[in-house]
Design a protein around this motif. Structure first.
Motif, PDB file in Angstrom:
ATOM      1  N   ILE A 117       0.876  -1.167   0.000  1.00 14.04           N
ATOM      2  CA  ILE A 117       0.000   0.000   0.000  1.00 14.04           C
ATOM      3  C   ILE A 117       0.914   1.218   0.000  1.00 14.04           C
ATOM      4  O   ILE A 117       1.592   1.504   0.990  1.00 14.04           O
ATOM      5  N   VAL A 118       0.971   1.898  -1.128  1.00 15.61           N
ATOM      6  CA  VAL A 118       1.889   3.021  -1.317  1.00 15.61           C
ATOM      7  C   VAL A 118       1.093   4.321  -1.354  1.00 15.61           C
ATOM      8  O   VAL A 118       0.098   4.423  -2.080  1.00 15.61           O
ATOM      9  N   THR A 119       1.505   5.299  -0.570  1.00 12.08           N
ATOM     10  CA  THR A 119       0.868   6.613  -0.646  1.00 12.08           C
ATOM     11  C   THR A 119       1.855   7.620  -1.223  1.00 12.08           C
ATOM     12  O   THR A 119       3.046   7.611  -0.880  1.00 12.08           O
ATOM     13  N   LEU A 120       1.357   8.463  -2.109  1.00 10.17           N
ATOM     14  CA  LEU A 120       2.153   9.479  -2.784  1.00 10.17           C
ATOM     15  C   LEU A 120       1.612  10.859  -2.453  1.00 10.17           C
ATOM     16  O   LEU A 120       0.396  11.085  -2.490  1.00 10.17           O
ATOM     17  N   ALA A 121       2.505  11.780  -2.141  1.00  7.68           N
ATOM     18  CA  ALA A 121       2.128  13.171  -1.907  1.00  7.68           C
ATOM     19  C   ALA A 121       2.402  13.975  -3.168  1.00  7.68           C
ATOM     20  O   ALA A 121       3.490  13.897  -3.747  1.00  7.68           O
ATOM     21  N   LEU A 122       1.415  14.759  -3.588  1.00  7.82           N
ATOM     22  CA  LEU A 122       1.544  15.568  -4.799  1.00  7.82           C
ATOM     23  C   LEU A 122       1.722  17.035  -4.423  1.00  7.82           C
ATOM     24  O   LEU A 122       1.357  17.452  -3.323  1.00  7.82           O
ATOM     25  N   PRO A 123       2.259  17.841  -5.338  1.00  7.15           N
ATOM     26  CA  PRO A 123       2.396  19.278  -5.058  1.00  7.15           C
ATOM     27  C   PRO A 123       1.029  19.907  -4.781  1.00  7.15           C
ATOM     28  O   PRO A 123       0.013  19.514  -5.359  1.00  7.15           O
ATOM     29  N   LYS A 124       1.012  20.903  -3.894  1.00  4.55           N
ATOM     30  CA  LYS A 124      -0.238  21.572  -3.547  1.00  4.55           C
ATOM     31  C   LYS A 124      -0.755  22.443  -4.682  1.00  4.55           C
ATOM     32  O   LYS A 124      -1.965  22.663  -4.820  1.00  4.55           O
ATOM     33  N   ALA A 125       0.146  22.956  -5.498  1.00  2.00           N
ATOM     34  CA  ALA A 125      -0.265  23.846  -6.580  1.00  2.00           C
ATOM     35  C   ALA A 125       0.538  23.511  -7.836  1.00  2.00           C
ATOM     36  O   ALA A 125       1.721  23.173  -7.758  1.00  2.00           O
ATOM     37  N   PRO A 126      -0.120  23.610  -9.013  1.00  2.08           N
ATOM     38  CA  PRO A 126      -1.564  23.818  -9.156  1.00  2.08           C
ATOM     39  C   PRO A 126      -2.320  22.582  -8.670  1.00  2.08           C
ATOM     40  O   PRO A 126      -1.766  21.469  -8.685  1.00  2.08           O
ATOM     41  N   PRO A 127      -3.573  22.751  -8.212  1.00  4.94           N
ATOM     42  CA  PRO A 127      -4.297  21.621  -7.628  1.00  4.94           C
ATOM     43  C   PRO A 127      -4.534  20.499  -8.632  1.00  4.94           C
ATOM     44  O   PRO A 127      -4.820  20.744  -9.804  1.00  4.94           O
ATOM     45  N   PHE A 128      -4.381  19.272  -8.152  1.00  5.90           N
ATOM     46  CA  PHE A 128      -4.603  18.079  -8.966  1.00  5.90           C
ATOM     47  C   PHE A 128      -6.016  17.579  -8.711  1.00  5.90           C
ATOM     48  O   PHE A 128      -6.539  17.702  -7.597  1.00  5.90           O
ATOM     49  N   SER A 129      -6.648  17.010  -9.719  1.00 13.33           N
ATOM     50  CA  SER A 129      -7.993  16.443  -9.539  1.00 13.33           C
ATOM     51  C   SER A 129      -8.133  15.197 -10.397  1.00 13.33           C
ATOM     52  O   SER A 129      -7.439  15.027 -11.404  1.00 13.33           O
ATOM     53  N   PHE A 130      -9.034  14.295  -9.967  1.00 14.20           N
ATOM     54  CA  PHE A 130      -9.292  13.075 -10.715  1.00 14.20           C
ATOM     55  C   PHE A 130     -10.686  12.580 -10.368  1.00 14.20           C
ATOM     56  O   PHE A 130     -11.320  13.052  -9.424  1.00 14.20           O
ATOM     57  N   TYR A 131     -11.161  11.594 -11.143  1.00 16.96           N
ATOM     58  CA  TYR A 131     -12.420  10.928 -10.854  1.00 16.96           C
ATOM     59  C   TYR A 131     -12.125   9.575 -10.205  1.00 16.96           C
ATOM     60  O   TYR A 131     -11.170   8.886 -10.595  1.00 16.96           O
ATOM     61  N   SER A 132     -12.943   9.186  -9.241  1.00 15.94           N
ATOM     62  CA  SER A 132     -12.768   7.870  -8.624  1.00 15.94           C
ATOM     63  C   SER A 132     -12.843   6.780  -9.687  1.00 15.94           C
ATOM     64  O   SER A 132     -13.764   6.765 -10.510  1.00 15.94           O
ATOM     65  N   GLY A 133     -11.855   5.867  -9.650  1.00 14.19           N
ATOM     66  CA  GLY A 133     -11.769   4.795 -10.636  1.00 14.19           C
ATOM     67  C   GLY A 133     -10.658   5.002 -11.644  1.00 14.19           C
ATOM     68  O   GLY A 133     -10.285   4.058 -12.358  1.00 14.19           O
ATOM     69  N   GLN A 134     -10.089   6.219 -11.718  1.00 15.16           N
ATOM     70  CA  GLN A 134      -9.020   6.482 -12.680  1.00 15.16           C
ATOM     71  C   GLN A 134      -7.682   5.945 -12.166  1.00 15.16           C
ATOM     72  O   GLN A 134      -7.564   5.475 -11.035  1.00 15.16           O
ATOM     73  N   TYR A 135      -6.660   6.016 -13.025  1.00 16.60           N
ATOM     74  CA  TYR A 135      -5.350   5.479 -12.679  1.00 16.60           C
ATOM     75  C   TYR A 135      -4.248   6.466 -13.018  1.00 16.60           C
ATOM     76  O   TYR A 135      -4.496   7.519 -13.623  1.00 16.60           O
TER      77      TYR A 135
END
Length: 336
Positions: A117-135
């Motif tokens: 179980i790997v968690t990744l932190a993304l940059p705060k800006a610009p904001p990232f967005s996705f739809y549940s189910g995407q990869y």
């Protein structure tokens, strides 16, 4: 020779190199066309050739029938452009979150059985967005790419959770599970995301069957969290199939999420159960046939092994009256 593909009814166009699949070309140019498995199995990248010439490669018959192919339909993941093309792509949503390439820092790596179980932190800006189910695609050295579904909810887009199974001699798997792991807390990698169209249909209230084998639970987990957060009252039945009980590595998490849905059910199915197993045995398709002989009003979302997806789709459409357009899938095929 480079060809140009134009999407019917829009101003969107992109170039396709010789011997490059149409879908690969679109992804390379940060265009997220409908797709999931990328292997000619799921049928989610189906398009109609309005003009021009495309050559269709090998694929599963269930994903694209001979009749559909004769009518000018193709699967973009395994088709090449032989001339400039105009494509009609049903269900293409130009408003989906934009595809971006960005850095990601590994926050944590926790192993459950043979799944990291790997968690990744993304940059705060610009904001990232996705739809549940995407990869996401993880971009490795020497142009190697590994794709993993997002297991975390779309409401927390700055921290992504991935479920990665240990695979013998797997390129990225060895970077996680090897004696001297490269992917560990603090490591930074590049990703391209969000990708794929294995997402809930907008404005639908149809009853849902969610099916997973192995780490196919990852996108299903994200979808379940979306349903919980939106106080969904839809009928939802989640089936998680595996060989052994340990392979259902987050059974408690799945059960807790489903329990928060007023009309939710959770069924675990083992094909090689140990003595004393009290749950269902066999294969997912056998149980959904017994539980739901008529799926004419349902939507089915299946994620996991190609064999499961092919068997389930054929059964649902031929024996359970599921409309072809109500089956959505994401086949997990190991990269070589």
């Amino acid at each position: 020779m480079t060809q140009t593909v134009t999407l019917s009814g829009s101003s969107i166009s992109f170039s396709v190199d010789e011997n490059e699949s149409i879908l690969s070309a679109a992804k390379r140019q940060s265009l997220n066309l409908p797709h999931s498995c990328q292997n000619g199995i799921c049928g989610q990248c189906k398009a109609e050739v309005m003009s021009g010439n495309a050559v269709q490669g090998g694929h599963a018959e269930q994903a694209l029938t001979a009749e559909e192919q004769a009518a000018g339909k193709i699967l973009m993941c395994c088709s090449t452009a032989q001339s400039d093309l105009v494509l009609n792509i049903p269900g293409f949503d130009a408003d989906t979150p934009p595809v971006r390439t960005l850095p990601a820092r590994v926050n944590s790596v926790d192993c459950i059985h043979d799944v990291a179980i790997v968690t990744l932190a993304l940059p705060k800006a610009p904001p990232f967005s996705f739809y549940s189910g995407q990869y996401i695609d993880i971009l490795l050295k020497n142009n190697h790419i590994r794709s993993y579904s997002i297991a975390s909810p779309a409401s927390r887009p700055d921290t992504l959770e991935l479920h990665i199974r240990r695979r013998e001699n797997g390129l990225f798997s060895n970077m996680l599970f090897g004696e001297s792991p490269v992917v560990k807390t603090g490591a930074v990698m590049r990703i391209r995301a969000p990708l794929g169209s294995f997402t809930l249909r907008k404005n639908s209230s149809a009853p849902l069957l969610l099916l997973a084998t192995g780490t196919g639970f990852a996108p299903i987990k994200s979808i379940l969290q979306h349903l919980v957060e939106h106080d969904s009252r839809r009928d939802v039945h989640f089936y998680w199939g595996a060989r052994y009980e340990a392979d259902i590595y987050q059974a408690d998490v799945a059960a807790e999420l489903v329990s928060r849905l007023p009309n939710g059910r959770f069924t675990q199915v083992l094909s090689r159960p140990h003595d004393g197993w009290q749950g269902k045995t066999g294969y997912i398709q056998h149980h959904i046939l017994a539980d739901y002989p008529d799926l004419s009003a349902h939507e089915v979302y299946a994620c996991g092994s190609p064999a499961m997806i092919e068997a389930v789709q054929q059964q649902c459409e031929t024996r359970q009256n599921l409309p072809r357009e109500s089956f959505f899938s994401d086949a997990f095929s190991p990269s070589h």
